[in-house]
Structures are given as C-alpha cells and as structure tokens.
Motif scaffolding. Structure first.
Motif, PDB file in Angstrom:
ATOM      1  N   GLY A 110       0.823  -1.191   0.000  1.00  0.00           N
ATOM      2  CA  GLY A 110       0.000   0.000   0.000  1.00  0.00           C
ATOM      3  C   GLY A 110       0.866   1.252   0.000  1.00  0.00           C
ATOM      4  N   SER A 111       0.268   2.365  -0.378  1.00  0.00           N
ATOM      5  CA  SER A 111       1.014   3.615  -0.525  1.00  0.00           C
ATOM      6  C   SER A 111       0.853   4.569   0.649  1.00  0.00           C
ATOM      7  CB  SER A 111       0.562   4.331  -1.801  1.00  0.00           C
ATOM      8  OG  SER A 111      -0.834   4.597  -1.761  1.00  0.00           O
ATOM      9  N   SER A 112       0.013   4.237   1.612  1.00  0.00           N
ATOM     10  CA  SER A 112      -0.277   5.193   2.682  1.00  0.00           C
ATOM     11  C   SER A 112       0.485   4.916   3.968  1.00  0.00           C
ATOM     12  CB  SER A 112      -1.783   5.199   2.985  1.00  0.00           C
ATOM     13  OG  SER A 112      -2.217   3.905   3.392  1.00  0.00           O
ATOM     14  N   GLY A 113       1.185   3.804   4.050  1.00  0.00           N
ATOM     15  CA  GLY A 113       1.916   3.478   5.268  1.00  0.00           C
ATOM     16  C   GLY A 113       3.118   4.379   5.463  1.00  0.00           C
ATOM     17  N   THR A 125       6.873   5.763  -4.083  1.00  0.00           N
ATOM     18  CA  THR A 125       5.498   5.344  -3.838  1.00  0.00           C
ATOM     19  C   THR A 125       4.763   5.115  -5.146  1.00  0.00           C
ATOM     20  OG1 THR A 125       5.449   6.623  -1.785  1.00  0.00           O
ATOM     21  CG2 THR A 125       3.332   5.948  -2.707  1.00  0.00           C
ATOM     22  N   SER A 127       0.899   4.384  -6.396  1.00  0.00           N
ATOM     23  CA  SER A 127      -0.490   4.368  -5.964  1.00  0.00           C
ATOM     24  C   SER A 127      -1.358   3.698  -7.011  1.00  0.00           C
ATOM     25  CB  SER A 127      -0.979   5.798  -5.719  1.00  0.00           C
ATOM     26  OG  SER A 127      -0.208   6.423  -4.724  1.00  0.00           O
ATOM     27  N   SER A 131      -0.516  -1.049  -5.358  1.00  0.00           N
ATOM     28  CA  SER A 131       0.244   0.023  -4.739  1.00  0.00           C
ATOM     29  C   SER A 131       1.225  -0.511  -3.694  1.00  0.00           C
ATOM     30  CB  SER A 131      -0.707   1.034  -4.094  1.00  0.00           C
ATOM     31  OG  SER A 131      -1.463   0.419  -3.065  1.00  0.00           O
ATOM     32  N   LYS A 133       5.043   0.996  -1.273  1.00  0.00           N
ATOM     33  CA  LYS A 133       5.991   2.066  -0.959  1.00  0.00           C
ATOM     34  C   LYS A 133       7.340   1.451  -0.605  1.00  0.00           C
ATOM     35  CE  LYS A 133       4.804   5.687   1.479  1.00  0.00           C
ATOM     36  NZ  LYS A 133       4.428   6.575   2.614  1.00  0.00           N
TER      37      LYS A 133
END
Length: 208
Positions: A110-113, A125, A127, A131, A133
C-alpha cells in the motif's frame, strides 16, 4: 402578467487544484497529486485510457522490463534513481555498481503506510492497483563523496572527492547500529540514521 424566472444559482468555480468537492471536473478522475520531492516521496503516476494499440505495445515492453522494475525488488536490493519526479521510474541495480545510489530498507504494502520512525528515508510510492511504498537508504561507503545531495530532483551520484560537483563526503558508515555518538571524534558535521536496516552515516560538506 408573466412571472420572471427564479435567479440562477452561482456556480462554484474550480480552484487551482481542481473543482470543489461534489463538483464535476469534466474528466475521468481526480486531478493528479503534486510531484513529490527528494527526501519526501518519489511517485509513479499510472496512466489509463490510452489507445489499444499503444497498450499492446506498452504491454510487450513492460514484460521485457518488468525484471528491472522496482515492483519486483525486495528489502536489501539496490536501485538506480536518476530523477526524483513522477515520470522517471528507478531501475534495479547491483549494489556494488556505481549507479546503485539507493538501497531498499523497507517495502510496504500500500502507498499510505509510514516508513520506520526515526529514519531519514527517501521514498518511492506507487499508488493505485498494486500500490506499494519503498523506504530507501543511501547506498554509500566510507570515504565516498556524493554530488546532487541537495539538488531537488536530480538523483545522488558518486563522484571523486576532488570533483567540483562533490557536495558531501561520508566519513563514517556504521551498519547494524543507530547511534549518532559514533560520529564523535570525526570531522562529521551532520548525521543520517536509519532504523531499518540499522545504519548510521556521518558526513561533512566538501569545501569548494
């Protein structure tokens, strides 16, 4: 006697970052995010809706290049990052090669961590579908000098310390430990630390 029509409602005008919430933007998705910066995030924007012929050709190229893509990289692998922008994709590189300027310290689904706390990571990153990172560590050795250290988008580059483009010299590289006190007794002016993998980099500015 005719009745005048009701006054029209004022229409919300789109701002510099797209229309207000709930207003159509005339396209097929939200406006892309601003290009990320060095030492903050390196993004890859995925495009959709291209002509079928281009998709097929790009698919063949993508299969050929997939083995060099960051998507297939793992923790400990190295990358060659030439530009910190949204259009230039890094490539995998042998960690012993001069082109390998960054090493993967952590890979997140995922890209939000967030990258490990306390680290001065660069980030790559992706998205959207699939996605992820990458939290990136400078891949340098003791005694090496680096150019483009403060350049906003240009990737780090190893150069001889006598090169006019050299900006910083790494006086001490300690792997397996995070301890700024290790730089005491050296001529280091600043410290970079990474908790994963545990690394301490002591460096100074190269005098012009």
């Amino acid at each position: 006697m005719s009745v005048p029509p009701p006054p029209s409602q004022p229409q919300a005008q789109p701002g510099p970052y797209g229309p207000p919430p709930g207003q159509p933007d005339g396209g097929f998705g939200a406006p892309p995010p601003p290009a990320p910066k060095k030492n903050k995030a390196l993004g890859l924007l995925l495009k959709i809706g291209v002509p079928v012929l281009v998709v097929l050709v790009a698919g063949v190229i993508g299969i050929l290049n997939f083995v060099d893509s960051p998507a297939t990289s793992n923790v400990g692998d190295c990358l060659n990052v030439t530009q910190f922008n949204s259009t230039t994709e890094p490539t995998k590189a042998d960690c012993a090669s001069p082109e390998a300027n960054l090493r993967i310290g952590a890979k997140l689904d995922g890209s939000s961590g967030a990258c490990p706390a306390g680290g001065t990571y660069d980030e790559y990153t992706v998205s959207g579908r699939g996605s992820y990172k990458l939290c990136l560590v400078l891949n340098v050795k003791q005694g090496e000098c680096v150019a483009n250290f403060s350049a906003g988008e240009t990737g780090y580059k190893r150069v001889p310390c006598t090169d006019p483009s050299a900006e910083v010299e790494f006086l001490k590289v300690a792997e397996g430990v995070v301890d700024e006190a290790l730089c005491e007794g050296t001529e280091a002016e600043k410290v970079l630390t990474y908790p994963q993998p545990a690394t301490t980099l002591c460096f100074r500015q190269v005098q012009a």
